[in-house]
Motif scaffolding. Structure first.
Motif, short mmCIF file in Angstrom:
data_model
loop_
_atom_site.label_atom_id
_atom_site.label_comp_id
_atom_site.label_asym_id
_atom_site.label_seq_id
_atom_site.Cartn_x
_atom_site.Cartn_y
_atom_site.Cartn_z
N SER A 132 0.84 -1.21 0.00
CA SER A 132 0.00 0.00 0.00
C SER A 132 0.87 1.25 0.00
N ASN A 133 2.06 1.18 0.59
CA ASN A 133 2.99 2.33 0.54
C ASN A 133 3.37 2.66 -0.90
N ILE A 134 3.40 1.64 -1.75
CA ILE A 134 3.80 1.81 -3.15
C ILE A 134 2.60 2.13 -4.03
N GLY A 135 1.40 1.86 -3.52
CA GLY A 135 0.19 2.14 -4.30
C GLY A 135 -0.20 1.01 -5.23
N MET A 136 0.07 -0.23 -4.83
CA MET A 136 -0.30 -1.38 -5.66
C MET A 136 -1.80 -1.65 -5.53
N ASN A 137 -2.40 -2.18 -6.60
CA ASN A 137 -3.83 -2.49 -6.54
C ASN A 137 -4.05 -3.87 -5.92
N HIS A 138 -5.31 -4.22 -5.72
CA HIS A 138 -5.67 -5.47 -5.04
C HIS A 138 -5.09 -6.70 -5.74
N GLU A 139 -5.18 -6.73 -7.07
CA GLU A 139 -4.68 -7.88 -7.83
C GLU A 139 -3.16 -8.02 -7.67
N GLU A 140 -2.45 -6.88 -7.71
CA GLU A 140 -0.99 -6.90 -7.56
C GLU A 140 -0.60 -7.38 -6.15
N ILE A 141 -1.34 -6.90 -5.16
CA ILE A 141 -1.06 -7.31 -3.77
C ILE A 141 -1.25 -8.82 -3.63
N LYS A 142 -2.33 -9.34 -4.22
CA LYS A 142 -2.62 -10.79 -4.16
C LYS A 142 -1.47 -11.57 -4.83
N ALA A 143 -0.99 -11.07 -5.97
CA ALA A 143 0.11 -11.73 -6.68
C ALA A 143 1.38 -11.72 -5.83
N VAL A 144 1.65 -10.59 -5.17
CA VAL A 144 2.84 -10.48 -4.31
C VAL A 144 2.73 -11.49 -3.16
N GLN A 145 1.55 -11.56 -2.54
CA GLN A 145 1.36 -12.48 -1.41
C GLN A 145 1.58 -13.93 -1.84
N GLU A 146 1.02 -14.30 -2.99
CA GLU A 146 1.18 -15.68 -3.48
C GLU A 146 2.63 -15.98 -3.85
N THR A 147 3.32 -14.98 -4.42
CA THR A 147 4.72 -15.16 -4.80
C THR A 147 5.58 -15.36 -3.56
N VAL A 148 5.32 -14.57 -2.53
CA VAL A 148 6.07 -14.72 -1.27
C VAL A 148 5.85 -16.12 -0.70
N LYS A 149 4.59 -16.56 -0.69
CA LYS A 149 4.27 -17.89 -0.16
C LYS A 149 5.04 -18.97 -0.93
N LYS A 150 5.04 -18.87 -2.26
CA LYS A 150 5.75 -19.84 -3.11
C LYS A 150 7.25 -19.79 -2.86
N SER A 151 7.78 -18.59 -2.64
CA SER A 151 9.24 -18.44 -2.47
C SER A 151 9.74 -19.16 -1.22
N GLU A 152 8.83 -19.40 -0.27
CA GLU A 152 9.22 -20.09 0.97
C GLU A 152 9.60 -21.54 0.71
N GLU A 153 9.22 -22.08 -0.46
CA GLU A 153 9.58 -23.46 -0.81
C GLU A 153 11.04 -23.58 -1.25
N PHE A 154 11.67 -22.43 -1.51
CA PHE A 154 13.06 -22.42 -1.96
C PHE A 154 13.95 -21.93 -0.83
N ASP A 155 15.20 -22.34 -0.88
CA ASP A 155 16.13 -21.99 0.18
C ASP A 155 16.78 -20.64 -0.12
N ILE A 156 16.03 -19.58 0.10
CA ILE A 156 16.53 -18.23 -0.13
C ILE A 156 16.98 -17.70 1.23
N ARG A 157 18.27 -17.55 1.39
CA ARG A 157 18.78 -17.16 2.72
C ARG A 157 18.89 -15.65 2.85
N ARG A 158 17.75 -15.04 2.89
CA ARG A 158 17.66 -13.59 3.05
C ARG A 158 16.62 -13.32 4.12
N SER A 159 16.65 -12.11 4.68
CA SER A 159 15.66 -11.78 5.71
C SER A 159 14.28 -11.67 5.07
N PRO A 160 13.23 -11.95 5.85
CA PRO A 160 11.87 -11.85 5.30
C PRO A 160 11.57 -10.46 4.72
N ILE A 161 12.12 -9.42 5.33
CA ILE A 161 11.86 -8.06 4.84
C ILE A 161 12.50 -7.88 3.46
#
Length: 197
Positions: A101-130
Protein backbone atom coordinates in the motif's frame (compact mmCIF):
# COMPACT_ATOMS: atom_id res chain seq x y z
CA UNK A 1 -7.34 -0.35 15.43
CA UNK A 2 -7.48 1.26 18.90
CA UNK A 3 -7.88 -2.14 20.50
CA UNK A 4 -4.67 -3.45 18.93
CA UNK A 5 -2.86 -0.18 19.72
CA UNK A 6 -3.88 -0.50 23.37
CA UNK A 7 -2.84 -4.13 23.30
CA UNK A 8 0.59 -3.16 21.94
CA UNK A 9 1.00 -0.41 24.55
CA UNK A 10 0.03 -2.79 27.35
CA UNK A 11 2.40 -5.46 26.07
CA UNK A 12 5.30 -3.01 25.70
CA UNK A 13 4.61 -1.61 29.20
CA UNK A 14 4.51 -5.10 30.65
CA UNK A 15 7.91 -5.93 29.08
CA UNK A 16 9.40 -2.68 30.40
CA UNK A 17 7.96 -3.25 33.88
CA UNK A 18 9.58 -6.69 34.01
CA UNK A 19 12.93 -5.09 33.23
CA UNK A 20 12.42 -2.48 35.95
CA UNK A 21 11.47 -5.20 38.44
CA UNK A 22 14.80 -6.86 37.72
CA UNK A 23 16.49 -3.48 38.34
CA UNK A 24 18.44 -3.84 35.11
CA UNK A 25 17.46 -0.59 33.38
CA UNK A 26 19.94 1.61 35.25
CA UNK A 27 22.70 3.05 33.11
CA UNK A 28 20.99 1.85 29.93
CA UNK A 29 19.78 3.99 27.05
CA UNK A 30 16.11 4.35 28.07
CA UNK A 31 14.96 5.57 24.64
CA UNK A 32 16.45 2.46 23.04
CA UNK A 33 14.95 0.20 25.73
CA UNK A 34 11.47 1.67 25.25
CA UNK A 35 11.77 1.38 21.45
CA UNK A 36 12.95 -2.23 21.80
CA UNK A 37 9.98 -3.01 24.09
CA UNK A 38 7.66 -1.65 21.38
CA UNK A 39 9.47 -3.71 18.71
CA UNK A 40 9.12 -6.90 20.79
CA UNK A 41 5.46 -6.15 21.60
CA UNK A 42 4.72 -5.72 17.89
CA UNK A 43 6.37 -9.05 17.11
CA UNK A 44 4.55 -10.86 19.90
CA UNK A 45 1.18 -9.47 18.81
CA UNK A 46 1.74 -10.44 15.17
CA UNK A 47 2.05 -6.80 14.05
CA UNK A 48 5.71 -6.99 13.02
CA UNK A 49 7.50 -3.74 12.30
CA UNK A 50 11.06 -3.31 11.09
CA UNK A 51 13.65 -1.89 13.49
CA UNK A 52 13.94 0.99 11.01
CA UNK A 53 10.21 1.73 11.36
CA UNK A 54 10.48 1.65 15.15
CA UNK A 55 13.54 3.89 14.88
CA UNK A 56 11.45 6.52 13.09
CA UNK A 57 9.22 6.89 16.17
CA UNK A 58 11.98 6.37 18.75
CA UNK A 59 13.15 9.33 20.72
CA UNK A 60 16.54 9.66 19.03
CA UNK A 61 17.64 6.04 19.53
CA UNK A 62 19.56 4.62 16.58
CA UNK A 63 18.84 1.35 14.78
CA UNK A 64 21.98 -0.14 16.30
CA UNK A 65 21.05 0.96 19.86
CA UNK A 66 17.52 -0.45 19.49
CA UNK A 67 18.95 -3.72 18.12
CA UNK A 68 21.32 -3.99 21.09
CA UNK A 69 18.53 -3.14 23.55
CA UNK A 70 16.32 -5.81 21.96
CA UNK A 71 19.06 -8.45 22.40
CA UNK A 72 19.57 -7.35 26.01
CA UNK A 73 15.83 -7.53 26.81
CA UNK A 74 15.41 -10.97 25.26
CA UNK A 75 18.44 -12.25 27.19
CA UNK A 76 17.23 -10.71 30.48
CA UNK A 77 13.68 -11.94 30.18
CA UNK A 78 14.67 -15.43 29.06
CA UNK A 79 16.49 -15.73 32.39
CA UNK A 80 13.30 -14.69 34.23
CA UNK A 81 10.67 -16.35 32.06
CA UNK A 82 12.51 -19.28 30.53
CA UNK A 83 11.57 -20.04 26.95
CA UNK A 84 8.18 -18.35 27.33
CA UNK A 85 9.91 -15.13 26.22
CA UNK A 86 8.77 -15.81 22.68
CA UNK A 87 9.27 -13.19 19.99
CA UNK A 88 7.30 -14.89 17.25
CA UNK A 89 8.81 -15.80 13.91
CA UNK A 90 8.67 -13.19 11.19
CA UNK A 91 7.65 -14.13 7.66
CA UNK A 92 7.89 -11.94 4.58
CA UNK A 93 4.08 -11.91 4.43
CA UNK A 94 3.92 -9.97 7.72
CA UNK A 95 5.12 -6.81 5.96
CA UNK A 96 3.51 -7.19 2.56
CA UNK A 97 0.19 -5.43 2.84
CA UNK A 98 1.79 -2.35 4.37
CA UNK A 99 4.66 -2.25 1.88
CA UNK A 100 2.34 -2.76 -1.09
CA UNK A 101 0.00 0.00 0.00
CA UNK A 102 2.99 2.33 0.54
CA UNK A 103 3.80 1.81 -3.15
CA UNK A 104 0.19 2.14 -4.30
CA UNK A 105 -0.30 -1.38 -5.66
CA UNK A 106 -3.83 -2.49 -6.54
CA UNK A 107 -5.67 -5.47 -5.04
CA UNK A 108 -4.68 -7.88 -7.83
CA UNK A 109 -0.99 -6.90 -7.56
CA UNK A 110 -1.06 -7.31 -3.77
CA UNK A 111 -2.62 -10.79 -4.16
CA UNK A 112 0.11 -11.73 -6.68
CA UNK A 113 2.84 -10.48 -4.31
CA UNK A 114 1.36 -12.48 -1.41
CA UNK A 115 1.18 -15.68 -3.48
CA UNK A 116 4.72 -15.16 -4.80
CA UNK A 117 6.07 -14.72 -1.27
CA UNK A 118 4.27 -17.89 -0.16
CA UNK A 119 5.75 -19.84 -3.11
CA UNK A 120 9.24 -18.44 -2.47
CA UNK A 121 9.22 -20.09 0.97
CA UNK A 122 9.58 -23.46 -0.81
CA UNK A 123 13.06 -22.42 -1.96
CA UNK A 124 16.13 -21.99 0.18
CA UNK A 125 16.53 -18.23 -0.13
CA UNK A 126 18.78 -17.16 2.72
CA UNK A 127 17.66 -13.59 3.05
CA UNK A 128 15.66 -11.78 5.71
CA UNK A 129 11.87 -11.85 5.30
CA UNK A 130 11.86 -8.06 4.84
CA UNK A 131 14.43 -8.28 2.00
CA UNK A 132 12.47 -11.05 0.29
CA UNK A 133 9.22 -9.05 0.54
CA UNK A 134 10.91 -5.96 -0.96
CA UNK A 135 12.60 -7.95 -3.75
CA UNK A 136 9.34 -9.66 -4.73
CA UNK A 137 7.51 -6.32 -4.83
CA UNK A 138 10.32 -5.02 -7.06
CA UNK A 139 10.11 -8.12 -9.26
CA UNK A 140 6.35 -7.90 -9.77
CA UNK A 141 6.27 -4.15 -10.39
CA UNK A 142 8.68 -4.73 -13.30
CA UNK A 143 6.03 -6.84 -15.00
CA UNK A 144 3.52 -3.97 -15.04
CA UNK A 145 3.29 -0.84 -17.16
CA UNK A 146 3.85 1.26 -14.07
CA UNK A 147 7.37 -0.05 -13.38
CA UNK A 148 8.56 1.33 -10.06
CA UNK A 149 12.17 2.42 -9.70
CA UNK A 150 14.21 0.48 -7.15
CA UNK A 151 14.64 3.70 -5.18
CA UNK A 152 10.84 4.03 -4.64
CA UNK A 153 10.61 0.45 -3.42
CA UNK A 154 13.56 1.01 -1.12
CA UNK A 155 11.85 4.05 0.43
CA UNK A 156 8.46 2.33 0.77
CA UNK A 157 9.90 -0.81 2.36
CA UNK A 158 12.77 0.81 4.33
CA UNK A 159 15.13 -1.78 2.78
CA UNK A 160 18.41 -0.57 1.23
CA UNK A 161 18.63 -0.72 -2.58
CA UNK A 162 21.69 -3.00 -2.44
CA UNK A 163 19.88 -5.40 -0.11
CA UNK A 164 16.88 -5.55 -2.45
CA UNK A 165 19.21 -6.19 -5.42
CA UNK A 166 20.91 -9.09 -3.62
CA UNK A 167 17.61 -10.72 -2.63
CA UNK A 168 16.32 -10.16 -6.19
CA UNK A 169 19.42 -11.90 -7.57
CA UNK A 170 18.60 -14.95 -5.39
CA UNK A 171 14.91 -14.96 -6.37
CA UNK A 172 15.37 -14.25 -10.09
CA UNK A 173 16.22 -17.86 -11.16
CA UNK A 174 12.96 -19.03 -9.54
CA UNK A 175 10.72 -16.31 -11.05
CA UNK A 176 8.78 -18.65 -13.36
CA UNK A 177 8.10 -21.04 -10.47
CA UNK A 178 7.13 -18.52 -7.81
CA UNK A 179 5.05 -15.94 -9.68
CA UNK A 180 1.44 -17.17 -10.00
CA UNK A 181 0.43 -18.31 -13.50
CA UNK A 182 -2.79 -16.28 -13.43
CA UNK A 183 -0.73 -13.13 -12.90
CA UNK A 184 1.75 -13.95 -15.67
CA UNK A 185 -0.85 -14.76 -18.34
CA UNK A 186 -0.67 -11.38 -20.09
CA UNK A 187 2.87 -10.50 -18.99
CA UNK A 188 6.31 -11.43 -20.23
CA UNK A 189 8.99 -12.67 -17.86
CA UNK A 190 11.57 -11.24 -20.28
CA UNK A 191 10.63 -7.80 -18.99
CA UNK A 192 12.34 -8.67 -15.69
CA UNK A 193 15.74 -7.05 -15.65
CA UNK A 194 18.60 -9.48 -15.29
CA UNK A 195 20.36 -9.15 -11.94
CA UNK A 196 23.84 -7.72 -12.26
CA UNK A 197 26.52 -10.05 -11.00
Amino acid sequence: MHLSLNLLQDRASEIYKRLEDQKCTRGRNLDALVAACIYIACRQEGKARTVKEICSIANGATKKEIGRAKEFIVKQLKVEMGESMEMGTIHAGDYLRRFCSNIGMNHEEIKAVQETVKKSEEFDIRRSPISIAAAIIYMLTQLTDSKKPLRDISIATTVAEGTIKNAYKDLYPHASKIIPEWYLKDKDLKSLCSPKA
